[in-house]
Design an enzyme around this catalytic site. Structure first.
Site, short mmCIF file in Angstrom:
data_model
loop_
_atom_site.label_atom_id
_atom_site.label_comp_id
_atom_site.label_asym_id
_atom_site.label_seq_id
_atom_site.Cartn_x
_atom_site.Cartn_y
_atom_site.Cartn_z
N LYS A 193 2.51 10.61 7.26
CA LYS A 193 1.53 10.45 8.33
C LYS A 193 2.30 11.18 9.73
O LYS A 193 2.03 12.12 9.97
CB LYS A 193 1.43 9.01 8.55
CG LYS A 193 0.75 8.45 7.51
CD LYS A 193 0.04 7.05 8.03
CE LYS A 193 -1.01 6.80 6.90
NZ LYS A 193 -0.55 5.81 5.91
N PHE A 222 0.72 -1.20 -0.02
CA PHE A 222 -0.02 0.05 0.03
C PHE A 222 0.92 1.22 -0.12
O PHE A 222 1.67 1.46 0.88
CB PHE A 222 -0.92 0.13 1.18
CG PHE A 222 -1.79 1.33 1.22
CD1 PHE A 222 -3.10 1.28 0.22
CD2 PHE A 222 -1.49 2.35 1.95
CE1 PHE A 222 -3.96 2.33 0.26
CE2 PHE A 222 -2.25 3.59 1.73
CZ PHE A 222 -3.48 3.56 0.83
N ASP A 254 9.29 3.13 1.89
CA ASP A 254 8.15 3.67 2.24
C ASP A 254 7.81 3.61 3.77
O ASP A 254 7.46 2.49 4.07
CB ASP A 254 7.08 3.24 1.55
CG ASP A 254 5.91 3.71 1.85
OD1 ASP A 254 5.60 4.80 2.82
OD2 ASP A 254 4.53 3.99 1.01
C1 PLP Z 1 -0.82 5.82 4.42
C2 PLP Z 1 0.27 5.42 3.61
C3 PLP Z 1 0.65 6.17 2.33
C4 PLP Z 1 -0.24 7.01 1.64
O1 PLP Z 1 -0.38 8.37 2.54
P1 PLP Z 1 -1.33 9.11 2.34
O2 PLP Z 1 -1.25 10.46 3.10
O3 PLP Z 1 -2.84 8.77 2.78
O4 PLP Z 1 -1.51 9.62 0.89
C5 PLP Z 1 1.59 5.51 1.66
N1 PLP Z 1 2.42 4.63 1.93
C6 PLP Z 1 2.18 3.87 3.20
C7 PLP Z 1 2.93 2.83 3.74
C8 PLP Z 1 1.07 4.32 3.99
O5 PLP Z 1 0.64 3.70 5.17
#
Ligand code: PLP
Length: 405
Positions: free
Chosen positions: A259, A145, A230
């Site tokens: 985040k 994700f 990520d």
């Molecule tokens: C939440 C998340 C995203 C996307 O972040 P948004 O601020 O919702 O666009 C990307 N990668 C990971 C691992 C995430 O948990």
């Protein structure tokens, strides 16, 4: 679950009347929050065991973060990057320091930062590695994700996230998560990057097998490929370290952060890397109106200062050990099939006999605990890192109640 209370019913109806149905929220309408607790429109309190998918690592309304935001609100909130502002340099310097890197490219949301990392890797591939123009390939993992843009959902393996949004962006190859041999086989001359979550959050807090991240590090270094981590959900204290990669002593080429970087106050994301990698951008080639704005920088600077003390990482380690030892007791009793995770972060696979993850979340809500299910049968626990041990135990007791009812 429908509430019989007219106050809640009206608030729920108002909340949903004109909103697109791209989420299926639990039937709670929050009015205020402080620390690890949220209060709904009727005054009922709930323990927040989700923490905004780790965007609220420091809890709701942390005094230091609110003070930083308030002070900046009175000074200047937005300049656009057409001009310099006096918080920007400090933000980039401190964030680079925290990451042990050289350059920072700030954005707002996580998806934008991932997009930025994809563009960075492609440009680096053409300019530095010498991949023929338009041929760059990025290897990703199944179950990933990375956000919701059209390019990012192009390499999602989740039909819900992907179906109906084509045509899809080419240039990605998907391999099984945790399978180093498959990764090795997928990396070729055109490969510019491997993009991975060191722990897959949305997939249900999937922890890769020991040695995987170190193996990816070795492979990418040997094949002159960027390792893009990520850490949007796994980073900034959640697993007991500043970055989840640290558990295997791995330093990637590129960190993607989001985040918790915004302290739960404003959206702040960033790509952080070396001069060789992020230096590929020239003026005009990439940007964002709000990226690196004064308010975002002021709050993120406070977040970075809080992380530098190590206090939150320590809490996540200590409370995480407690969380996992308590959850471990539930496994095998017929209610919980498996528990995964690291630090103050856990994916709990609920046995289908106990109902769906959604049903368990609703029952927990009725007992004053807010969590969110993911992929049907999994409950994701990610309480704020400032949660007290007493509150954590209180939440765990309710989880036990619901599972063993
Ligand atoms: C939440 C998340 C995203 C996307 O972040 P948004 O601020 O919702 O666009 C990307 N990668 C990971 C691992 C995430 O948990």
């Amino acid at each position: 679950m429908t509430s019989t209370e007219p106050g809640i019913a009206a608030a729920l109806a108002a909340a949903e009347a004109h909103s697109a149905h791209n989420y299926h929220p639990l039937p709670v309408v929050v009015a205020t929050a402080e620390g690890a607790w949220m209060t709904d429109v009727t005054g009922r309190r709930y323990l927040d065991m989700l923490a905004g998918y780790s965007a609220l690592n420091f809890g709701h309304g942390h005094p230091r973060l609110l003070a930083a935001a308030r002070a900046q609100l009175e000074r200047v909130t937005l300049t656009s990057r057409a001009f310099h502002h006096d918080r920007f340099g400090d933000f980039c310097t401190r964030l680079a320091e925290l990451c042990g890197m050289e350059l920072v490219l700030p954005m707002n949301t996580g998806a934008e930062a991932v997009e930025t990392a994809v563009k960075t890797a492609r440009k680096w591939g053409y300019q530095v590695k010498g991949v023929p123009d338009g041929q760059a390939k990025i290897v990703v993992a199944d179950g990933n994700f990375h956000g919701r843009t059209t390019t990012i959902v192009s390499f999602s393996t989740d039909p819900e996230a992907r179906d109906g949004f084509g045509p899809y962006t080419p240039g990605f190859e998907i391999v099984p998560y945790g399978d180093l041999a498959a990764m090795e086989a997928a990396v070729d001359e055109r490969t510019v990057a491997v993009l991975l979550e060191p722990i897959q959050g949305e997939a249900g807090v999937r922890v890769p097998p020991p040695g995987y991240l170190a193996g990816v590090r070795e492979l990418t270094r040997r094949r002159n490929v960027l390792f893009v981590a990520d850490e949007i959900q796994s980073g900034l204290g959640r697993t007991g370290r500043t970055f989840a990669c640290e558990h295997e002593g791995v330093v990637p080429d590129v960190y993607v952060l989001g985040k918790a970087l915004g302290g739960g106050v404003v959206p702040v994301s960033a790509v952080v890397s070396s001069r060789e990698v992020l230096g590929v951008f020239a003026p005009g080639e990439h940007g964002s109106t709000f990226g690196g704005n004064p308010l975002a920088c002021a709050v993120a600077l406070e977040v970075i200062a809080m992380l530098r003390t190590g206090e939150y990482q320590e809490r996540a380690t200590e409370l995480g050990e407690h969380l996992h030892s308590e959850l471990g007791l539930l496994v095998g009793g017929g209610t919980v099939d498996a528990v995964r995770g690291r630090g103050l972060w856990a994916g709990v696979d609920v046995n289908p006999s106990r109902g769906t993850g959604r049903a368990v979340s609703e029952q927990l809500m009725a007992r004053g605990v807010l969590v969110k299910d993911t992929h049907g049968a999994t409950i994701r626990l990610a309480p704020p890192l400032m949660i007290s041990k007493e509150d954590l135990d209180w939440g765990l007791e309710r989880l036990r109640d619901v599972l063993e009812a």
